[in-house]
Design a protein around this motif. Structure first.
Motif, short mmCIF file in Angstrom:
data_model
loop_
_atom_site.label_atom_id
_atom_site.label_comp_id
_atom_site.label_asym_id
_atom_site.label_seq_id
_atom_site.Cartn_x
_atom_site.Cartn_y
_atom_site.Cartn_z
N SER A 75 0.86 -1.18 0.00
CA SER A 75 0.00 0.00 0.00
C SER A 75 0.90 1.23 0.00
O SER A 75 2.03 1.18 0.48
CB SER A 75 -0.94 0.02 1.21
N VAL A 76 0.38 2.33 -0.56
CA VAL A 76 1.15 3.57 -0.65
C VAL A 76 0.31 4.71 -0.10
O VAL A 76 -0.87 4.85 -0.46
CB VAL A 76 1.55 3.87 -2.11
N ASN A 77 0.91 5.50 0.76
CA ASN A 77 0.24 6.68 1.31
C ASN A 77 1.10 7.91 1.03
O ASN A 77 2.33 7.83 1.07
CB ASN A 77 0.06 6.55 2.83
N ALA A 78 0.46 9.03 0.76
CA ALA A 78 1.18 10.28 0.54
C ALA A 78 0.64 11.35 1.46
O ALA A 78 -0.58 11.48 1.63
CB ALA A 78 1.07 10.73 -0.92
N PRO A 93 -5.78 13.41 3.85
CA PRO A 93 -5.24 13.61 2.50
C PRO A 93 -6.27 14.22 1.55
O PRO A 93 -7.43 13.81 1.52
CB PRO A 93 -4.86 12.19 2.06
N GLY A 94 -5.84 15.22 0.79
CA GLY A 94 -6.69 15.83 -0.20
C GLY A 94 -6.59 15.12 -1.53
O GLY A 94 -5.93 14.08 -1.66
N ILE A 95 -7.24 15.69 -2.55
CA ILE A 95 -7.28 15.06 -3.87
C ILE A 95 -5.87 14.89 -4.45
O ILE A 95 -5.54 13.85 -5.03
CB ILE A 95 -8.16 15.88 -4.83
N LYS A 96 -5.03 15.91 -4.28
CA LYS A 96 -3.67 15.84 -4.84
C LYS A 96 -2.87 14.73 -4.18
O LYS A 96 -2.18 13.97 -4.87
CB LYS A 96 -2.96 17.19 -4.67
N ALA A 97 -2.95 14.62 -2.87
CA ALA A 97 -2.20 13.58 -2.16
C ALA A 97 -2.68 12.19 -2.57
O ALA A 97 -1.87 11.27 -2.76
CB ALA A 97 -2.35 13.76 -0.65
N VAL A 98 -3.99 12.04 -2.73
CA VAL A 98 -4.55 10.75 -3.13
C VAL A 98 -4.06 10.36 -4.52
O VAL A 98 -3.67 9.22 -4.78
CB VAL A 98 -6.09 10.78 -3.08
N GLU A 99 -4.06 11.33 -5.45
CA GLU A 99 -3.61 11.03 -6.81
C GLU A 99 -2.12 10.68 -6.83
O GLU A 99 -1.70 9.74 -7.51
CB GLU A 99 -3.88 12.20 -7.75
N ALA A 101 -0.35 9.34 -4.46
CA ALA A 101 -0.19 7.99 -3.91
C ALA A 101 -0.63 6.93 -4.90
O ALA A 101 0.03 5.89 -5.07
CB ALA A 101 -0.99 7.86 -2.61
N ARG A 102 -1.73 7.18 -5.60
CA ARG A 102 -2.25 6.19 -6.55
C ARG A 102 -1.33 6.00 -7.74
O ARG A 102 -1.13 4.88 -8.21
CB ARG A 102 -3.65 6.62 -7.02
N VAL A 103 -0.76 7.10 -8.25
CA VAL A 103 0.15 6.99 -9.39
C VAL A 103 1.38 6.20 -9.00
O VAL A 103 1.85 5.32 -9.74
CB VAL A 103 0.52 8.39 -9.92
N THR A 104 1.94 6.48 -7.83
CA THR A 104 3.10 5.72 -7.35
C THR A 104 2.73 4.26 -7.13
O THR A 104 3.48 3.35 -7.52
CB THR A 104 3.63 6.33 -6.03
N ASP A 105 1.58 4.03 -6.51
CA ASP A 105 1.12 2.67 -6.22
C ASP A 105 0.93 1.88 -7.50
O ASP A 105 1.37 0.72 -7.61
CB ASP A 105 -0.19 2.73 -5.43
N LEU A 134 4.94 8.32 1.81
CA LEU A 134 5.59 9.39 1.07
C LEU A 134 5.24 10.73 1.73
O LEU A 134 4.08 10.99 2.01
CB LEU A 134 5.12 9.41 -0.38
N ILE A 135 6.25 11.55 1.96
CA ILE A 135 5.98 12.87 2.55
C ILE A 135 6.81 13.93 1.83
O ILE A 135 7.88 13.65 1.30
CB ILE A 135 6.28 12.91 4.06
N THR A 136 6.28 15.14 1.83
CA THR A 136 6.98 16.27 1.21
C THR A 136 7.78 17.03 2.27
O THR A 136 7.31 17.25 3.37
CB THR A 136 5.98 17.23 0.55
N ILE A 137 8.97 17.42 1.91
CA ILE A 137 9.79 18.30 2.74
C ILE A 137 9.74 19.71 2.16
O ILE A 137 9.59 20.70 2.88
CB ILE A 137 11.24 17.80 2.83
N ASN A 138 9.89 19.80 0.84
CA ASN A 138 9.74 21.09 0.15
C ASN A 138 9.17 20.83 -1.24
O ASN A 138 9.76 20.08 -2.03
CB ASN A 138 11.09 21.80 0.03
N ASP A 139 8.01 21.39 -1.51
CA ASP A 139 7.37 21.20 -2.81
C ASP A 139 7.67 22.38 -3.71
O ASP A 139 7.11 23.46 -3.56
CB ASP A 139 5.86 21.03 -2.64
N SER A 140 8.56 22.14 -4.67
CA SER A 140 8.88 23.14 -5.67
C SER A 140 8.53 22.64 -7.06
O SER A 140 9.09 23.07 -8.05
CB SER A 140 10.37 23.52 -5.60
#
Length: 266
Positions: A75-78, A93-99, A101-105, A134-140
């Motif tokens: 399973s993959v979580n973002a 998780p919002g829509i972006k986080a869900v997508e 995670a799903r793409v990676t999964d 999966l977690i973000t440290i800095n989103d650029s």
């Protein structure tokens, strides 16, 4: 210069970008650091330009699903941390986080990257289940590619924890040295369409201006396991073919970097 959509549109039509890169150039540096977490079975930090993400692998022994009694699972979580961008807020998780995670999964799952049958300990009773966080440290920008690269690096570094043969208890403080049964190594490359031009590795401004995008997951042999289309504008068959070709070429580029980083740390 005003960093608006029209400016990005005009530059793209001229084969240019805001930061001076070519349309198909990734940002520098691209770095992969392994085993950054002592509490995870496998972990990695990936940096692409100013985008920084982390991936952690945890393993647990659970009862297999009834329809796959001789298989483990993944399973993959973002999680998009507020500290990584002013656009993110605490909460589920919002829509972006869900997508993301799903793409990676899907890239991992549909490529059959992990031999899930080898995760089974006792059919119908016990099997290893692998969770990738999966977690973000800095989103650029370009979290799709960064997350997929971090997930693969974490999986490659993961080791099974020790299990007491008598009680079945897991000693998460002791790793056995046994690696996950990886059969394939999928990576995701996302190609963006902006005003008729194709780019890779967008920064945040470019992500706010794209017309369509296509995330392509492929393994080391160039076999595609998953596609994910985004954006409001449709894509023609010819455009999809061009975007897939770009993605497969750039996946080779990222794979060389990952292989080089892993060798340096062996």
């Amino acid at each position: 210069m005003i960093l608006n959509k029209e400016t990005i549109y005009q530059l793209a039509s001229q084969g240019k970008r805001l930061d001076g890169r070519g349309l198909l150039d990734y940002r520098d540096p691209i770095k992969v650091d392994l085993n950054i977490s002592w509490t995870a079975e496998g972990s990695a930090k990936v940096r692409i330009g100013n985008t920084v993400v982390m991936a952690g692998v945890k393993m647990a022994i659970e009862k297999p699903y009834n329809d796959t009694p001789d298989e483990g699972g993944i399973s993959v979580n973002a999680e998009l941390l507020p500290l990584s961008s002013p656009n993110y807020e605490p909460g589920p998780p919002g829509i972006k986080a869900v997508e993301l995670a799903r793409v990676t999964d899907r890239g991992i799952r549909e490529s059959k990257a992990i031999d899930v049958k080898k995760l089974c300990i006792t059919p119908g009773e016990k099997a290893w289940f692998v969770t990738i966080d999966l977690i973000t440290i800095n989103d650029s920008g370009n979290l799709f590619d960064a997350f997929a690269l971090a997930a693969l690096a974490a999986l490659k570094s993961a080791q099974f924890p020790k299990v007491d043969p008598t009680t079945g208890a897991i000693d998460y403080h002791t790793k056995t040295g046994e690696r996950l049964p990886l059969l394939k190594e999928p990576l995701v490359v996302t190609v963006y369409k902006i005003n008729g031009s194709f780019i890779v590795d967008p920064n945040q401004e470019e992500e706010g201006a794209y017309d369509a995008r296509l995330s392509v997951a492929s393994d080391e042999r160039g076999i595609i396991s998953a596609l994910q289309k985004g954006g409001n504008e449709p894509l023609s068959i010819e455009e999809i073919s061009q975007m897939v070709d770009i993605a497969l070429d750039k996946a080779k580029f990222l794979r060389k970097i990952l292989t080089s980083e892993l060798k340096m740390r062996d």
